[in-house]
Design a protein around this motif. Structure first.
Motif, PDB file in Angstrom:
ATOM      1  N   ASN A 246       0.743  -1.336   0.156  1.00  0.00           N
ATOM      2  CA  ASN A 246      -0.115  -0.690  -0.295  1.00  0.00           C
ATOM      3  C   ASN A 246       0.898   1.480   0.256  1.00  0.00           C
ATOM      4  O   ASN A 246       0.324   2.209  -0.006  1.00  0.00           O
ATOM      5  CB  ASN A 246      -1.112  -0.163   1.486  1.00  0.00           C
ATOM      6  CG  ASN A 246      -2.265  -0.914   1.080  1.00  0.00           C
ATOM      7  OD1 ASN A 246      -2.373  -1.233   0.063  1.00  0.00           O
ATOM      8  ND2 ASN A 246      -2.615  -1.525   2.345  1.00  0.00           N
ATOM      9  N   THR A 247       1.993   1.322   0.135  1.00  0.00           N
ATOM     10  CA  THR A 247       3.085   1.857  -0.016  1.00  0.00           C
ATOM     11  C   THR A 247       3.083   3.098  -1.518  1.00  0.00           C
ATOM     12  O   THR A 247       2.937   4.289  -1.207  1.00  0.00           O
ATOM     13  CB  THR A 247       4.180   1.927   0.336  1.00  0.00           C
ATOM     14  OG1 THR A 247       4.717   0.670   0.939  1.00  0.00           O
ATOM     15  CG2 THR A 247       5.470   2.906   0.341  1.00  0.00           C
ATOM     16  N   LEU A 248       2.525   3.031  -2.419  1.00  0.00           N
ATOM     17  CA  LEU A 248       2.998   3.824  -3.556  1.00  0.00           C
ATOM     18  C   LEU A 248       1.192   4.718  -3.603  1.00  0.00           C
ATOM     19  O   LEU A 248       0.766   5.648  -3.535  1.00  0.00           O
ATOM     20  CB  LEU A 248       2.394   3.129  -4.734  1.00  0.00           C
ATOM     21  CG  LEU A 248       3.743   2.387  -5.648  1.00  0.00           C
ATOM     22  CD1 LEU A 248       3.933   1.699  -6.227  1.00  0.00           C
ATOM     23  CD2 LEU A 248       4.350   3.870  -5.899  1.00  0.00           C
TER      24      LEU A 248
ATOM     25  N   GLY B  77       0.722   7.701  -8.153  1.00  0.00           N
ATOM     26  CA  GLY B  77      -0.720   7.347  -7.715  1.00  0.00           C
ATOM     27  C   GLY B  77      -1.424   6.097  -9.627  1.00  0.00           C
ATOM     28  O   GLY B  77      -1.958   5.285  -9.002  1.00  0.00           O
ATOM     29  N   TYR B  78      -0.896   6.490 -10.600  1.00  0.00           N
ATOM     30  CA  TYR B  78      -0.724   5.662 -11.500  1.00  0.00           C
ATOM     31  C   TYR B  78      -0.275   4.181 -11.204  1.00  0.00           C
ATOM     32  O   TYR B  78      -1.490   3.090 -11.151  1.00  0.00           O
ATOM     33  CB  TYR B  78      -0.365   6.318 -13.350  1.00  0.00           C
ATOM     34  CG  TYR B  78      -0.559   5.267 -14.276  1.00  0.00           C
ATOM     35  CD1 TYR B  78      -1.602   4.918 -14.775  1.00  0.00           C
ATOM     36  CD2 TYR B  78       0.369   4.092 -14.415  1.00  0.00           C
ATOM     37  CE1 TYR B  78      -2.218   4.266 -15.782  1.00  0.00           C
ATOM     38  CE2 TYR B  78       0.287   3.334 -15.542  1.00  0.00           C
ATOM     39  CZ  TYR B  78      -0.973   3.186 -16.007  1.00  0.00           C
ATOM     40  OH  TYR B  78      -0.841   2.425 -16.725  1.00  0.00           O
ATOM     41  N   LEU B  79       0.356   4.170 -10.499  1.00  0.00           N
ATOM     42  CA  LEU B  79       1.743   2.774 -10.565  1.00  0.00           C
ATOM     43  C   LEU B  79       0.966   1.586  -9.272  1.00  0.00           C
ATOM     44  O   LEU B  79       0.713   0.809  -8.778  1.00  0.00           O
ATOM     45  CB  LEU B  79       2.849   3.345  -9.861  1.00  0.00           C
ATOM     46  CG  LEU B  79       3.787   3.790 -11.703  1.00  0.00           C
ATOM     47  CD1 LEU B  79       5.074   3.620 -10.615  1.00  0.00           C
ATOM     48  CD2 LEU B  79       3.831   2.595 -12.520  1.00  0.00           C
TER      49      LEU B  79
ATOM     50  N   GLY C  61      -8.424   3.295  -3.309  1.00  0.00           N
ATOM     51  CA  GLY C  61      -9.356   5.812  -3.254  1.00  0.00           C
ATOM     52  C   GLY C  61      -7.753   6.169  -2.963  1.00  0.00           C
ATOM     53  O   GLY C  61      -7.762   7.173  -3.716  1.00  0.00           O
ATOM     54  N   GLN C  62      -7.198   5.609  -2.097  1.00  0.00           N
ATOM     55  CA  GLN C  62      -5.921   6.571  -2.319  1.00  0.00           C
ATOM     56  C   GLN C  62      -5.259   7.059  -3.605  1.00  0.00           C
ATOM     57  O   GLN C  62      -3.988   7.802  -3.200  1.00  0.00           O
ATOM     58  CB  GLN C  62      -4.956   6.353  -0.970  1.00  0.00           C
ATOM     59  CG  GLN C  62      -5.505   6.253   0.191  1.00  0.00           C
ATOM     60  CD  GLN C  62      -4.784   5.670   1.571  1.00  0.00           C
ATOM     61  OE1 GLN C  62      -3.311   5.041   1.136  1.00  0.00           O
ATOM     62  NE2 GLN C  62      -4.457   5.887   3.077  1.00  0.00           N
ATOM     63  N   ALA C  63      -4.649   6.543  -3.948  1.00  0.00           N
ATOM     64  CA  ALA C  63      -3.889   5.771  -5.234  1.00  0.00           C
ATOM     65  C   ALA C  63      -4.691   7.137  -5.883  1.00  0.00           C
ATOM     66  O   ALA C  63      -4.580   7.897  -6.690  1.00  0.00           O
ATOM     67  CB  ALA C  63      -3.821   4.346  -5.829  1.00  0.00           C
TER      68      ALA C  63
END
Length: 166
Positions: free
Chosen positions: A82-84, A116-118, A132-134
């Motif tokens: 979830n880091t990205l 965000g795309y990755l 959602g975060q991305a």
């Protein structure tokens, strides 16, 4: 004491032991003596009504030769990546107010949009669960980068500058 059972009290208590008598060494790893079955007479060292203590919460020992791997046969949970998504959301949100600071918001917005795309690709593959975060990082990063570019073009063409003093 009953005459038929030497060394045993009929009330289930052992006779006093002589502390100076030689003691038999006991193996601490040996199996505990089995409890007498119903209808059998207890042995000399085991009085009526007393059975060896067994912990009801103890783990069952597997049969001899059986594998003792933890969680054998069950798939191990894989860690989420979830880091990205989190980084993209932070960079995307930070890029919007940072366009006023010497156009620092443009590279930060681009970085937020790319991460965000990755991050959305990782979520689509099932490796992350923060789509959602991305998505928020992708949108905010795009807005921050877009506003920074528009502000840069306006500064070059129309000679519009941001107020530097209040």
């Amino acid at each position: 004491m009953q005459p038929g059972y030497p060394g045993q009290d009929p009330y289930g208590q052992q006779p006093p032991q002589d502390p100076t008598a030689p003691q038999q060494p006991q193996d601490p790893y040996a199996q505990p003596p089995a409890a007498p079955q119903y209808g059998q007479q207890p042995t000399a060292g085991q009085p009526y009504g007393q059975q060896p203590y067994q912990d009801p919460y103890a783990q069952q020992q597997p049969a001899y030769g059986a594998p003792t791997y933890p969680n054998a046969g069950y798939p191990q949970p894989q860690g989420q990546q979830n880091t990205l998504g989190l980084v993209s959301m932070i960079l995307g949100i930070a890029s919007i107010p940072l366009i006023c600071c010497l156009y620092i918001g443009i590279p930060i917005g681009i970085a937020g949009a790319v991460t965000g795309y990755l991050g959305r690709q990782k979520a689509a593959q099932g490796l992350a669960n923060n789509d959602g975060q991305a998505k928020a990082g992708l949108i905010c990063g795009s807005i921050g980068a877009g506003l920074g570019i528009v502000l840069f073009i306006l500064g070059m063409v129309a000679n519009v500058a941001l107020p530097t003093s209040p």
